[in-house]
Each structure stands twice: as structure tokens, then as C-alpha cells.
Design a protein around this motif. Structure first.
Motif, PDB file in Angstrom:
ATOM      1  N   CYS A   1       2.529   2.442  -4.829  1.00 45.09           N
ATOM      2  CA  CYS A   1       3.634   1.538  -5.139  1.00 45.09           C
ATOM      3  C   CYS A   1       3.335   0.940  -6.509  1.00 45.09           C
ATOM      4  O   CYS A   1       2.167   0.716  -6.842  1.00 45.09           O
ATOM      5  N   ASN A   2       4.359   0.711  -7.297  1.00 40.23           N
ATOM      6  CA  ASN A   2       4.137   0.046  -8.583  1.00 40.23           C
ATOM      7  C   ASN A   2       3.428  -1.274  -8.328  1.00 40.23           C
ATOM      8  O   ASN A   2       3.798  -2.023  -7.435  1.00 40.23           O
ATOM      9  N   GLY A   3       2.409  -1.561  -9.123  1.00 34.70           N
ATOM     10  CA  GLY A   3       1.581  -2.715  -8.841  1.00 34.70           C
ATOM     11  C   GLY A   3       0.478  -2.282  -7.892  1.00 34.70           C
ATOM     12  O   GLY A   3      -0.224  -1.317  -8.160  1.00 34.70           O
ATOM     13  N   ASP A   4       0.345  -2.967  -6.789  1.00 35.66           N
ATOM     14  CA  ASP A   4      -0.712  -2.644  -5.839  1.00 35.66           C
ATOM     15  C   ASP A   4      -0.215  -1.671  -4.782  1.00 35.66           C
ATOM     16  O   ASP A   4       0.954  -1.717  -4.386  1.00 35.66           O
ATOM     17  N   PRO A   5      -1.117  -0.803  -4.277  1.00 32.96           N
ATOM     18  CA  PRO A   5      -0.735   0.058  -3.154  1.00 32.96           C
ATOM     19  C   PRO A   5      -0.359  -0.786  -1.942  1.00 32.96           C
ATOM     20  O   PRO A   5      -0.759  -1.942  -1.837  1.00 32.96           O
TER      21      PRO A   5
END
Ligand SMILES: [Cu+2]
Length: 154
Positions: free
Chosen positions: A89-93
Motif C-alpha cells: 500500500c502507498n505509505g506503509d504496508p
């Protein structure tokens, strides 16, 4: 929609590579089915991925998206063991935990085309083949393009 390629499946079965504890400890990565996300009117994409009983695979194991954006994934664990999914995911998984016969929803955003892998990181799930791919087709969004002249492409 899910499709199968019967010749390849037959060959994998004949080689003992389509299940657990046959030729190898687990199945080969991404030897399962292929599915396509559906798209709402607002562009949000949706798909359902199941973990079938005693097969240690995501079904579909390859999920194809028409373009980058928001994806709402329903995950269903039909297995008699606990599994999970660590999703790109964009940012953190994002992490979703799936006890036996659990159903859950994960909302993720992936705005660039490409191939993203995810897996269940509990136990030896990865080593046994519980790995999936999300493949995003389409063009890079304009905001992510570099300001440069057109580049040669193969
Ligand atoms: Cu679309």
C-alpha cells in the motif's frame, strides 16, 4: 472472473508442484489462478481473494487491476489454519490477520502500474507458497511522470 490454464495445471500436477509435501515442501509461487478486479463507477476497484482449505494458496493468486488507485480487497480464509496477508500500500504496508474461516476487508491504495507481491508471514506460509501478486496495468499517472523528453521504449 477466474481463468485457469489447463495444460500448465496438468504439468504442475504431474511434476508434483501443485500442492504441499510432494516434489517440494509447498507449491511454486504464483502457480494458481488469475483474477481481475471489478471497478465501481467512481473508479474504486474490488476483488475477493480466498485461501482454499489445505492448499496454501491465495485464489486468485494473481490479481490484475486495470489501473492504479483504490482497491477494496475481501479476504476469506477457508483453511483450518490461521493465515494473514501483508499487503502493499502507498505509505506503509497493511496487515490483515485471518483466523480459521475468517472474512475481512482491506482497503489499499496503489497508484502506480507494476507487480506487487504480498504474502502470509505467519508460520512457514511463505516457504510453502502462500504468496500472491497484484499486477497493475496501465500508464503511470501524470503526477508521477518525470518532466523530461519522451524516452525510447523497447
Ligand atoms: Cu478504471
Amino acid at each position: 472472473m477466474t481463468t485457469t490454464e489447463s495444460d500448465r495445471e496438468g504439468q504442475l500436477a504431474a511434476a508434483g508442484l501443485d500442492g504441499q509435501n510432494r516434489t517440494a515442501l509447498g507449491r511454486l509461487l504464483n502457480t494458481g489462478s488469475i483474477g481481475h478486479a471489478e471497478e465501481d463507477a467512481d473508479g474504486t476497484m474490488r476483488a475477493t481473494i480466498r485461501i482454499p482449505e489445505d492448499e496454501l494458496r491465495y485464489d486468485p493468486s494473481i490479481l490484475i487491476l486495470p489501473h492504479g488507485g483504490d482497491l477494496v480487497l475481501t479476504l476469506i480464509n477457508d483453511d483450518k489454519n490461521t493465515h494473514c496477508a501483508v499487503l502493499p500500500c502507498n505509505g506503509d504496508p497493511k496487515f490483515i490477520w485471518l483466523v480459521n474461516h475468517a472474512k475481512g476487508t482491506a482497503s489499499i491504495n496503489l497508484d502506480g502500474p507494476g507487480t506487487y507481491y504480498y504474502s502470509s508471514t505467519s508460520g512457514n506460509d511463505e516457504g510453502r507458497g502462500l504468496v500472491g501478486a497484484i499486477v497493475i496495468t496501465g500508464e503511470v499517472p501524470d503526477h508521477a511522470k518525470l518532466d523530461r523528453p519522451p524516452q525510447p521504449r523497447p
